[in-house]
Design an enzyme around this catalytic site. Structure first.
Site, PDB file in Angstrom:
ATOM      1  N   LYS A  70      57.348  36.603 204.003  1.00  0.00           N
ATOM      2  CA  LYS A  70      58.767  36.360 203.742  1.00  0.00           C
ATOM      3  C   LYS A  70      59.091  36.525 202.266  1.00  0.00           C
ATOM      4  CE  LYS A  70      61.026  32.419 202.895  1.00  0.00           C
ATOM      5  NZ  LYS A  70      61.848  31.190 202.987  1.00  0.00           N
ATOM      6  N   ARG A  76      68.448  30.917 199.066  1.00  0.00           N
ATOM      7  CA  ARG A  76      68.388  31.121 197.620  1.00  0.00           C
ATOM      8  C   ARG A  76      68.000  32.546 197.241  1.00  0.00           C
ATOM      9  NH1 ARG A  76      68.907  27.113 194.276  1.00  0.00           N
ATOM     10  NH2 ARG A  76      67.946  28.372 192.649  1.00  0.00           N
ATOM     11  N   CYS A 113      66.737  25.752 200.809  1.00  0.00           N
ATOM     12  CA  CYS A 113      66.085  24.455 201.008  1.00  0.00           C
ATOM     13  C   CYS A 113      66.536  23.439 199.960  1.00  0.00           C
ATOM     14  CB  CYS A 113      64.564  24.600 200.937  1.00  0.00           C
ATOM     15  SG  CYS A 113      63.842  25.312 202.412  1.00  0.00           S
ATOM     16  N   ASP A 142      54.297  25.837 198.031  1.00  0.00           N
ATOM     17  CA  ASP A 142      54.700  26.003 199.430  1.00  0.00           C
ATOM     18  C   ASP A 142      53.638  25.533 200.418  1.00  0.00           C
ATOM     19  OD1 ASP A 142      57.178  26.952 198.802  1.00  0.00           O
ATOM     20  OD2 ASP A 142      56.750  29.055 199.218  1.00  0.00           O
TER      21      ASP A 142
END
Length: 419
Positions: free
Chosen positions: A22, A95, A119, A308
């Site tokens: 991603k 974002r 997020c 992450d």
């Protein structure tokens, strides 16, 4: 609203194929603005990819989607870009939308981009994006929640030092610099594999970039870039998540379709905890061997441990034999999963950017709520480890970053379903 029902206690066994990254495909899609046509393969089926498609179409791009069982192909035609405003209604969802700022500005001399959303894990300001573009000669003002950027003629090459390492600002700077007049040298850059992948794609398009994968990147601007085809690299965050899933369920899983070197720092951290991790052909195998040691962790820019994956690692440490200290150095407010883990019986105390995790013998199933993408998957890992039922609410976050998560876990023996 959908939710996930998880009946835990089943060791994962089997293999999982990793989808495209991603965090690589989104800036590569934004890079299509810099040329007339870009053909992208190994595109993951994620809602964030859909949001970026909507954004590019709003600018006038024509996008052909070729669907395969496990991926998309995208053919993005940007010959007729005619709108230079990225509206709030699209940008608020993600974002990564800010990555159209650099390409629109450097190619067309103007861009108006809403301040981004995504997020809820901290401020993540756009100051560095703006500073580096101003250094290239752009005029930028923030008005009514929008970044208004323009330039008289082409942007100019510059030397710029990022005050702190920023993946997002590094990406926007690179996207702008490839069409500037002259040479740009960027210092204190992000070194993430996804930035490397973007640079490799841009080189395929004809860009002149040196220092890829280092903290100092040199870009010689071109008058234009070419049409190109490019395959996106596999997702190291998805791979790491399933590596932790194998460990927390006391399983034995082959993670396939990923280069070992980009998950090696994850593998080394798992090995510290007592989990067996070995490279295999086109992947890595993770095996629980009867122990799980407490290990301290700090998140840092690559090649440090990825923020992450912090929440997923914390889930694993809740079941370790001892006390671990987890320090979050990248984003503030990224411990929102802690109260939910504690609802499941975890013993965690947060002090500023540090969390003290005392291992417990077992977590228990509970009704929990996801606050963001990575927190949601950490709660799934916790649920898989229990001998009871867990219900996870607000799972729309998951679809932003994980393709076929339930299917991939179920194929390895997990009892997980969406209702």
């Amino acid at each position: 609203m959908h939710k996930l029902i998880i009946h835990g206690g089943k060791p994962l066994k089997g293999s999982i194929n990793i989808s495209g990254a991603k965090n690589a495909v989104l800036p590569i899609m934004a890079a299509s603005i810099l040329t007339d046509k870009l053909h992208i393969t190994n595109v993951p089926k994620l809602t964030d990819v859909g949001t970026m498609k909507d954004l590019l179409r709003s600018h006038g791009a024509d996008i052909e989607i070729i669907e395969h069982q496990d991926e998309f192909e995208l053919i993005i035609n940007t010959e007729n870009i005619n709108n230079f405003t990225a509206d709030y209604e699209i940008v608020r969802k993600m974002r990564a939308s800010i990555w159209v700022l650099g390409p629109l500005l450097t190619k067309y001399g103007k861009a108006k981009v809403s301040l981004p959303g995504g997020c809820a894990i901290g401020a993540r300001q756009v100051d560095l994006h703006i500073a580096v573009l101003k250094a290239m000669g752009a005029t930028i003002e923030i008005e009514d929640g929008y970044i208004n950027a323009s330039s008289k003629g082409r942007l100019k090459g510059t030397h710029f030092v990022f005050d702190k390492v920023s993946v997002g600002a590094t990406i926007n700077a690179i996207l702008a610099a490839v069409l500037t007049e002259g040479e740009t040298v960027l210092f204190n850059c992000g070194r993430e594999p996804e930035i490397v992948d973007l640079c490799n794609c841009l080189i395929t398009m004809g860009a002149d970039i040196a220092g890829i994968g280092t903290s100092e990147i040199t870009i010689k601007g071109k008058d234009s870039l070419n049409k190109a085809s490019y395959k996106v690299l596999s997702d190291r965050i998805e791979a790491g998540t399933y590596m932790f899933a194998a460990a927390i369920t006391k399983g034995d899983v082959k993670i396939c379709g990923i280069d070992y070197h980009i998950v090696e720092n994850i593998a080394l951290k798992l090995i510290e905890t007592g989990i067996k991790v070995v490279p295999i052909n086109n992947g890595v195998q993770v095996t629980y061997e009867g122990k799980l040691n407490s290990v301290d962790l700090e998140t840092n820019p690559y090649p440090g441990f990825a923020t992450d994956l912090q929440a997923q690692f914390m889930s694993l440490m809740t079941l370790s034999s001892g006390v671990s200290m987890i320090t979050e150095n990248i984003f503030e407010n990224r411990f929102m999963h802690v109260p939910e883990l504690c609802r499941m019986g975890a013993d965690i105390v947060v002090r500023g950017n540090k969390a003290v995790v005392r291992g417990v013998e077992m977590l228990k199933g509970a009704e929990v709520m996801a606050s963001d993408l990575r927190a949601s998957v950490s709660l799934i890992l916790a649920g898989l480890s229990t001998n009871s039922k867990t219900v996870l609410h607000r799972i729309y976050h998951l679809d932003r970053g994980f393709q076929d998560l339930e299917k991939k876990l179920s194929n390895c023996g997990a009892d997980i379903k969406r209702v």
